[in-house]
Design a protein around this motif. Structure first.
Motif, PDB file in Angstrom:
ATOM      1  N   GLU A  20       0.846  -1.088   0.286  1.00 46.14           N
ATOM      2  CA  GLU A  20       0.025   0.111   0.031  1.00 46.14           C
ATOM      3  C   GLU A  20       0.830   1.167  -0.101  1.00 46.14           C
ATOM      4  O   GLU A  20       0.611   2.180  -0.933  1.00 46.14           O
ATOM      5  CB  GLU A  20      -0.934   0.042   1.172  1.00 46.14           C
ATOM      6  CG  GLU A  20      -1.530   1.230   1.363  1.00 46.14           C
ATOM      7  CD  GLU A  20      -2.583   1.601   0.252  1.00 46.14           C
ATOM      8  OE1 GLU A  20      -3.073   2.800   0.229  1.00 46.14           O
ATOM      9  OE2 GLU A  20      -3.085   0.733  -0.549  1.00 46.14           O
ATOM     10  N   THR A  41      -4.557   1.528  -3.334  1.00 49.66           N
ATOM     11  CA  THR A  41      -5.475   0.345  -3.345  1.00 49.66           C
ATOM     12  C   THR A  41      -6.611   0.735  -2.672  1.00 49.66           C
ATOM     13  O   THR A  41      -6.680   1.485  -1.567  1.00 49.66           O
ATOM     14  CB  THR A  41      -4.703  -1.004  -2.852  1.00 49.66           C
ATOM     15  OG1 THR A  41      -4.600  -0.821  -1.559  1.00 49.66           O
ATOM     16  CG2 THR A  41      -3.403  -1.202  -3.596  1.00 49.66           C
ATOM     17  N   ILE A  42      -7.535  -0.092  -2.933  1.00 52.71           N
ATOM     18  CA  ILE A  42      -8.871   0.102  -2.046  1.00 52.71           C
ATOM     19  C   ILE A  42      -8.987  -1.057  -1.187  1.00 52.71           C
ATOM     20  O   ILE A  42      -9.757  -1.173  -0.311  1.00 52.71           O
ATOM     21  CB  ILE A  42     -10.341  -0.089  -3.118  1.00 52.71           C
ATOM     22  CG1 ILE A  42     -10.248  -1.347  -3.731  1.00 52.71           C
ATOM     23  CG2 ILE A  42     -10.161   1.275  -3.980  1.00 52.71           C
ATOM     24  CD1 ILE A  42     -11.616  -1.364  -4.383  1.00 52.71           C
ATOM     25  N   TRP A  43      -8.127  -2.216  -1.156  1.00 49.59           N
ATOM     26  CA  TRP A  43      -8.219  -3.179  -0.479  1.00 49.59           C
ATOM     27  C   TRP A  43      -7.176  -3.482   0.797  1.00 49.59           C
ATOM     28  O   TRP A  43      -7.425  -3.990   1.635  1.00 49.59           O
ATOM     29  CB  TRP A  43      -8.222  -4.624  -1.312  1.00 49.59           C
ATOM     30  CG  TRP A  43      -6.802  -4.622  -2.284  1.00 49.59           C
ATOM     31  CD1 TRP A  43      -6.734  -4.105  -3.508  1.00 49.59           C
ATOM     32  CD2 TRP A  43      -5.459  -5.155  -1.780  1.00 49.59           C
ATOM     33  NE1 TRP A  43      -5.518  -4.201  -3.914  1.00 49.59           N
ATOM     34  CE2 TRP A  43      -4.922  -4.741  -2.816  1.00 49.59           C
ATOM     35  CE3 TRP A  43      -5.329  -5.611  -0.586  1.00 49.59           C
ATOM     36  CZ2 TRP A  43      -3.640  -5.166  -2.911  1.00 49.59           C
ATOM     37  CZ3 TRP A  43      -3.723  -5.978  -0.499  1.00 49.59           C
ATOM     38  CH2 TRP A  43      -3.111  -5.635  -1.680  1.00 49.59           C
ATOM     39  N   ASP A  93      -8.223  -2.615   4.404  1.00 51.34           N
ATOM     40  CA  ASP A  93      -9.039  -3.665   4.906  1.00 51.34           C
ATOM     41  C   ASP A  93      -8.324  -4.912   5.250  1.00 51.34           C
ATOM     42  O   ASP A  93      -8.524  -5.568   6.451  1.00 51.34           O
ATOM     43  CB  ASP A  93     -10.323  -3.824   4.073  1.00 51.34           C
ATOM     44  CG  ASP A  93     -11.294  -2.628   4.107  1.00 51.34           C
ATOM     45  OD1 ASP A  93     -11.455  -1.987   4.983  1.00 51.34           O
ATOM     46  OD2 ASP A  93     -11.817  -2.716   3.047  1.00 51.34           O
ATOM     47  N   VAL A  94      -7.643  -5.370   4.297  1.00 51.93           N
ATOM     48  CA  VAL A  94      -6.642  -6.409   4.394  1.00 51.93           C
ATOM     49  C   VAL A  94      -5.778  -6.629   5.714  1.00 51.93           C
ATOM     50  O   VAL A  94      -5.769  -7.372   6.554  1.00 51.93           O
ATOM     51  CB  VAL A  94      -5.865  -7.191   3.183  1.00 51.93           C
ATOM     52  CG1 VAL A  94      -5.007  -8.027   3.627  1.00 51.93           C
ATOM     53  CG2 VAL A  94      -6.763  -7.347   2.292  1.00 51.93           C
ATOM     54  N   ARG A 111     -21.211  -6.066   5.248  1.00 56.22           N
ATOM     55  CA  ARG A 111     -19.859  -5.888   4.797  1.00 56.22           C
ATOM     56  C   ARG A 111     -19.489  -4.564   5.534  1.00 56.22           C
ATOM     57  O   ARG A 111     -20.116  -3.997   6.223  1.00 56.22           O
ATOM     58  CB  ARG A 111     -20.201  -5.527   3.306  1.00 56.22           C
ATOM     59  CG  ARG A 111     -20.873  -6.855   2.563  1.00 56.22           C
ATOM     60  CD  ARG A 111     -20.651  -6.365   1.056  1.00 56.22           C
ATOM     61  NE  ARG A 111     -20.905  -7.456   0.414  1.00 56.22           N
ATOM     62  CZ  ARG A 111     -20.033  -8.490  -0.010  1.00 56.22           C
ATOM     63  NH1 ARG A 111     -18.974  -8.269   0.192  1.00 56.22           N
ATOM     64  NH2 ARG A 111     -20.577  -9.461  -0.637  1.00 56.22           N
ATOM     65  N   SER A 151     -16.521   0.298   3.577  1.00 54.63           N
ATOM     66  CA  SER A 151     -15.454   1.055   3.072  1.00 54.63           C
ATOM     67  C   SER A 151     -15.469   0.885   1.514  1.00 54.63           C
ATOM     68  O   SER A 151     -16.652   0.382   0.982  1.00 54.63           O
ATOM     69  CB  SER A 151     -13.776  -0.026   3.418  1.00 54.63           C
ATOM     70  OG  SER A 151     -14.097  -1.305   2.818  1.00 54.63           O
ATOM     71  N   TRP A 179     -13.941  -0.945  -0.737  1.00 52.09           N
ATOM     72  CA  TRP A 179     -13.810  -2.447  -1.081  1.00 52.09           C
ATOM     73  C   TRP A 179     -14.941  -3.270  -0.454  1.00 52.09           C
ATOM     74  O   TRP A 179     -15.437  -4.118  -1.267  1.00 52.09           O
ATOM     75  CB  TRP A 179     -12.533  -3.005  -0.741  1.00 52.09           C
ATOM     76  CG  TRP A 179     -12.165  -4.277  -1.187  1.00 52.09           C
ATOM     77  CD1 TRP A 179     -12.352  -4.772  -2.551  1.00 52.09           C
ATOM     78  CD2 TRP A 179     -11.548  -5.481  -0.330  1.00 52.09           C
ATOM     79  NE1 TRP A 179     -11.930  -6.028  -2.441  1.00 52.09           N
ATOM     80  CE2 TRP A 179     -11.343  -6.236  -1.373  1.00 52.09           C
ATOM     81  CE3 TRP A 179     -11.076  -5.405   0.994  1.00 52.09           C
ATOM     82  CZ2 TRP A 179     -10.640  -7.670  -0.869  1.00 52.09           C
ATOM     83  CZ3 TRP A 179     -10.188  -6.554   1.111  1.00 52.09           C
ATOM     84  CH2 TRP A 179     -10.393  -7.606   0.206  1.00 52.09           C
ATOM     85  N   PRO A 214     -15.508  -5.567   2.063  1.00 53.76           N
ATOM     86  CA  PRO A 214     -15.459  -7.041   2.186  1.00 53.76           C
ATOM     87  C   PRO A 214     -16.610  -7.557   3.173  1.00 53.76           C
ATOM     88  O   PRO A 214     -16.830  -6.776   3.954  1.00 53.76           O
ATOM     89  CB  PRO A 214     -14.127  -7.391   2.641  1.00 53.76           C
ATOM     90  CG  PRO A 214     -13.625  -5.964   3.366  1.00 53.76           C
ATOM     91  CD  PRO A 214     -14.315  -4.944   2.569  1.00 53.76           C
TER      92      PRO A 214
END
Length: 195
Positions: free
Chosen positions: A38, A49-51, A54-55, A127, A130, A132, A134
């Protein structure tokens, strides 16, 4: 026979908790890679990134929650020693039994609530809020596993302290024989190994 069953249970739980904790530690490099990617993507490529956030958030939660039972096994949690250090080993075992009972109750409540949240996450497709977005169901599964591992570790610790309370011997320690008598092991109740 009963002692062997208790010892087998405690050793089995210790192995399971170690496996879960070690598995969680494997996630640490993945967390570092997600954060590093990131930073590289945002500042070098100019395209965040958009993920990754969260990851990294989920990975950190997994590491902390799933590693908690192993930290308990290693007696690495913070201990309040105001009265604990000034009493005998048997009284320390009583303190441990009281605190383990409270912890098991609390973790059982969290486990039940996590199961309810898991059902809601599946039913209503919850979910994360955000970009993304998830799903949150996996998080509640992880919380149930973490609480279950913690409860199992506390039951192992509880059995060990109960055994020490009644026999003044370490359940999992090696007992040596000297001149036909069994020497008392140097069992130290939870959290007192370094004192």
């Amino acid at each position: 026979m009963f002692k062997m069953a208790m010892k087998g249970y405690c050793l089995g739980i210790n192995r399971l908790v170690y496996l879960i904790g070690f598995s969680a530690s494997v996630l640490m490099p993945l967390l570092a890679l997600a954060v590093g990617f990131e930073v590289f993507s945002r500042y070098v490529l100019g395209s965040p990134t958009i993920w990754a956030y969260d990851v990294s958030l989920f990975l950190f939660g997994y590491i902390a929650a799933l590693g908690g039972a192993l930290a308990q096994q290693k007696k690495a949690h913070i201990n309040v020693d105001v009265f604990y250090l000034s009493v005998s080993a048997r009284f320390k075992s009583l303190f441990n039994l009281f605190s383990y009972s409270l912890a098991i109750f609390f973790l059982a409540v969290v486990l039940m609530m996590s199961f309810g949240k898991f059902e809601e996450a599946i039913e209503f497709n919850y979910r994360r809020q955000s970009e993304w977005a998830p799903t949150m169901a996996h998080f509640w599964v992880m919380m149930m596993v973490a609480c279950g591992a913690f409860i199992l570790q506390y039951t192992s610790d509880l059995l060990q302290d109960l055994y020490f309370l009644f026999t003044e011997r370490d359940l999992l320690g090696q007992e040596e024989e000297h001149c036909g008598e069994q020497a008392k092991s140097t069992y130290t109740p939870a959290g007192m190994e370094d004192v």
